[in-house]
Scaffold this motif. Sequence first.
Motif, short mmCIF file in Angstrom:
data_model
loop_
_atom_site.label_atom_id
_atom_site.label_comp_id
_atom_site.label_asym_id
_atom_site.label_seq_id
_atom_site.Cartn_x
_atom_site.Cartn_y
_atom_site.Cartn_z
N ARG A 64 0.82 -1.21 0.00
CA ARG A 64 0.00 0.00 0.00
C ARG A 64 0.86 1.25 0.00
NH1 ARG A 64 -5.03 1.10 1.99
NH2 ARG A 64 -5.61 -0.44 0.46
N GLU A 79 0.06 4.58 -2.90
CA GLU A 79 -0.73 5.59 -2.21
C GLU A 79 -1.50 6.49 -3.18
OE1 GLU A 79 -2.46 7.11 1.06
OE2 GLU A 79 -1.05 5.43 1.08
N VAL A 80 -0.91 6.82 -4.33
CA VAL A 80 -1.61 7.71 -5.26
C VAL A 80 -2.91 7.08 -5.75
CG1 VAL A 80 -0.34 7.04 -7.36
CG2 VAL A 80 -1.38 9.28 -7.23
N CYS A 81 -2.89 5.79 -6.04
CA CYS A 81 -4.12 5.13 -6.50
C CYS A 81 -5.11 4.94 -5.36
CB CYS A 81 -3.79 3.79 -7.15
SG CYS A 81 -3.04 4.00 -8.76
N HIS A 82 -4.60 4.67 -4.18
CA HIS A 82 -5.46 4.56 -3.00
C HIS A 82 -6.21 5.87 -2.78
CE1 HIS A 82 -6.85 3.30 0.92
NE2 HIS A 82 -6.31 4.37 1.47
N ARG A 83 -5.49 6.98 -2.85
CA ARG A 83 -6.12 8.30 -2.65
C ARG A 83 -7.06 8.65 -3.80
NH1 ARG A 83 -2.74 11.87 0.47
NH2 ARG A 83 -2.06 10.67 2.27
N LYS A 122 -10.30 6.79 -3.23
CA LYS A 122 -11.08 7.47 -2.18
C LYS A 122 -11.68 8.77 -2.71
CE LYS A 122 -10.20 4.93 1.57
NZ LYS A 122 -11.26 4.23 2.28
N PHE A 123 -10.90 9.50 -3.49
CA PHE A 123 -11.36 10.75 -4.12
C PHE A 123 -12.56 10.46 -5.04
CE2 PHE A 123 -10.96 13.50 -7.93
CZ PHE A 123 -11.16 14.76 -7.35
N TRP A 164 -1.24 17.20 -5.94
CA TRP A 164 -1.26 16.06 -5.02
C TRP A 164 -1.05 14.75 -5.75
CZ3 TRP A 164 -5.17 12.30 -5.19
CH2 TRP A 164 -6.32 12.63 -5.91
N LEU A 169 2.26 12.49 -4.87
CA LEU A 169 2.10 11.10 -4.41
C LEU A 169 2.69 10.10 -5.40
CD1 LEU A 169 -1.52 11.23 -2.94
CD2 LEU A 169 0.60 10.83 -1.67
N ASP A 193 5.51 7.40 -4.49
CA ASP A 193 5.29 5.99 -4.77
C ASP A 193 6.42 5.42 -5.63
OD1 ASP A 193 2.90 6.01 -3.39
OD2 ASP A 193 1.62 5.78 -5.17
#
Length: 162
Positions: A117, A121-125, A128-129, A146, A150, A154
Motif C-alpha cells: 500500500r 498511495e496515489v491510486c489509493h487516494r 477514495k477521491f 497532489w 504522491l 510511490d
Amino acid sequence: MEGVYKINTDAAISTQSIRTGKGIVARNWKGEVLKAWAIMEEKLGEPEIEEAAAIRDAMQFGKAAGWGRIEVQLDCKNVIDCILTVSCNNSNCVVILEDIQKLREFFEQCNFSFIHREGNEVCHRLAKFALKLVNDVYWESCFPGWIKDLARIDYESNELLL
C-alpha cells in the motif's frame, strides 16, 4: 524496464454512500505520470470484484493508448493470485477474470505484480477521491499537485525496493 508502461490500480468502497471508486495511474518506464483516472460507480461493491474491475479498466486504457508492454501493479495479492491461476472463489469475479485473460492477448507483454500500500498511495487516494465524484475524472499531461507528489513518492519508494 525500458518500454514497459506501469499501470497502478486500487479500489475503494463506501457502504455509507453506496459507491465504489477506482484509482488508476499510468507511468512510463522513467516513472513519469502519463495519465490518471478517478472512476465512480453508484453501487455497493465487493472488494475483490472492484479490485479486479480496476485492473480490467486499466488494461482497456492501456490497449486504447496502444501500449504493447504493460505491468499492472496493485496492493491486493489475492486478486493477483486469482489472475495468475485463472480461478477465483468468488463466482461474480469469474467474468472479470475472463475479460482480463482476453485483454492480455492484445499486449506483447502483460505482467501483474504486487506492491505494498505504501507504494500505491496515489491510486489509493484517487479511489477514495472517486467516491466523492459525480462524474469520472481523467487527467492527461496536466495533473493536480497532489497526484504528482504522491506518484513521485510511490515511484521512489518502489525503486528503493528493487
